[in-house]
Design a protein around this motif. Sequence first.
Motif, short mmCIF file in Angstrom:
data_model
loop_
_atom_site.label_atom_id
_atom_site.label_comp_id
_atom_site.label_asym_id
_atom_site.label_seq_id
_atom_site.Cartn_x
_atom_site.Cartn_y
_atom_site.Cartn_z
N ARG A 143 0.83 -1.21 0.00
CA ARG A 143 0.00 0.00 0.00
C ARG A 143 0.86 1.25 0.00
N ALA A 144 1.95 1.23 0.77
CA ALA A 144 2.79 2.42 0.91
C ALA A 144 3.40 2.87 -0.42
N VAL A 145 3.68 1.90 -1.31
CA VAL A 145 4.28 2.26 -2.61
C VAL A 145 3.23 2.31 -3.72
N GLY A 146 1.95 2.12 -3.36
CA GLY A 146 0.87 2.31 -4.32
C GLY A 146 0.62 1.16 -5.27
N LEU A 147 0.89 -0.07 -4.83
CA LEU A 147 0.70 -1.23 -5.71
C LEU A 147 -0.52 -2.08 -5.36
N GLU A 148 -1.34 -1.63 -4.41
CA GLU A 148 -2.39 -2.51 -3.89
C GLU A 148 -3.46 -2.86 -4.91
N SER A 149 -3.60 -2.09 -5.99
CA SER A 149 -4.69 -2.34 -6.93
C SER A 149 -4.29 -3.20 -8.13
N TYR A 150 -3.05 -3.63 -8.19
CA TYR A 150 -2.58 -4.28 -9.41
C TYR A 150 -2.71 -5.81 -9.41
N PHE A 151 -2.72 -6.45 -8.25
CA PHE A 151 -2.49 -7.90 -8.20
C PHE A 151 -3.65 -8.66 -7.56
N ASN A 152 -4.04 -9.73 -8.22
CA ASN A 152 -5.02 -10.67 -7.68
C ASN A 152 -4.81 -12.02 -8.36
N PRO A 153 -4.32 -12.99 -7.61
CA PRO A 153 -4.17 -13.04 -6.15
C PRO A 153 -2.82 -12.51 -5.69
N VAL A 154 -2.71 -12.38 -4.35
CA VAL A 154 -1.44 -12.10 -3.68
C VAL A 154 -1.10 -13.30 -2.82
N ILE A 155 -0.09 -14.05 -3.23
CA ILE A 155 0.34 -15.26 -2.53
C ILE A 155 1.56 -14.92 -1.69
N ILE A 156 1.41 -15.04 -0.36
CA ILE A 156 2.48 -14.69 0.57
C ILE A 156 2.89 -15.93 1.35
N SER A 157 4.17 -16.25 1.32
CA SER A 157 4.67 -17.52 1.84
C SER A 157 4.32 -17.78 3.30
N SER A 158 4.30 -16.75 4.12
CA SER A 158 4.05 -16.94 5.54
C SER A 158 2.67 -17.52 5.83
N TYR A 159 1.72 -17.32 4.93
CA TYR A 159 0.39 -17.90 5.11
C TYR A 159 0.43 -19.43 5.05
N TYR A 160 1.45 -19.97 4.37
CA TYR A 160 1.46 -21.39 4.06
C TYR A 160 2.53 -22.18 4.80
N GLY A 161 3.52 -21.52 5.36
CA GLY A 161 4.56 -22.22 6.12
C GLY A 161 5.71 -22.73 5.30
N PHE A 162 5.74 -22.40 4.00
CA PHE A 162 6.88 -22.76 3.16
C PHE A 162 7.12 -21.63 2.18
N ARG A 163 8.33 -21.60 1.63
CA ARG A 163 8.72 -20.48 0.78
C ARG A 163 9.32 -20.99 -0.53
N LYS A 164 9.47 -20.08 -1.46
CA LYS A 164 10.09 -20.43 -2.73
C LYS A 164 11.53 -20.92 -2.48
N PRO A 165 11.99 -21.86 -3.29
CA PRO A 165 11.48 -22.29 -4.60
C PRO A 165 10.39 -23.36 -4.57
#
Length: 242
Positions: A143-165
Amino acid sequence: MTIKGILFDLYGTLIDIETDESIDEIYRAIAHYLVYQGVYLHRGQVRERYYAIMRQQKDAKDEEYPEIDVEAIWNELLLQQGIKSSYVRGQQAKVIAHIYRGISRKRLRLYPNVKEVLNELQTRYQLALVSDAQPCFALPEIRAVGLESYFNPVIISSYYGFRKPDSRLFNKALDKMGISRSEVIAIGNDMFRDIYGAQLLDIRTIFFDSNQGTKTYENVVPAYRAQQFEDILTGIAQLAQR
């Protein structure tokens, strides 16, 4: 096949960020804040317990690439210090996480021409984020850099307990977008986490050669390499013709 979606990494790809979690001021400020919550710890104790709980959290996950949950770490620290109310712990854990991030953060800005490129892409493609991140950090920073309207979905690793790769993160984005792996391009700045991770699913990739991230990984070659962010438009156009 027609390209329908673009999967973007966040930090080091869209957002140029610098943090330093080693500085003493972080833990001193949190120790001072905790006094007002009835918790009395020296800053060294705050640091030590934070990292101890983090290690325990990682060890408890049966994952090749485990991801932490910083709010859960602070929640556990507060529980260990006798704060019984789960509601109070949840509220305070988020505040402490924001203090931690706010003090550790030295720079937060978009790379040049990010919005110009996204403005053009969003008229033709579905745009998604697939990020190794903490939602309590990433969502306010988006939100601070003004990107909140561009992406759907937003997949964030912490929600799932594992990270890339771990390729499951990319699959989660595809499932939510309702498109196949052959219909997307993945863009990132880390040759291991972003490019190798996407290529595990045979997703075509663009490597953004920014000031951050792992630049090489064994036998991994992106389909296109962008030196400047605006070069991504050329890369997508070329890959869409293949």
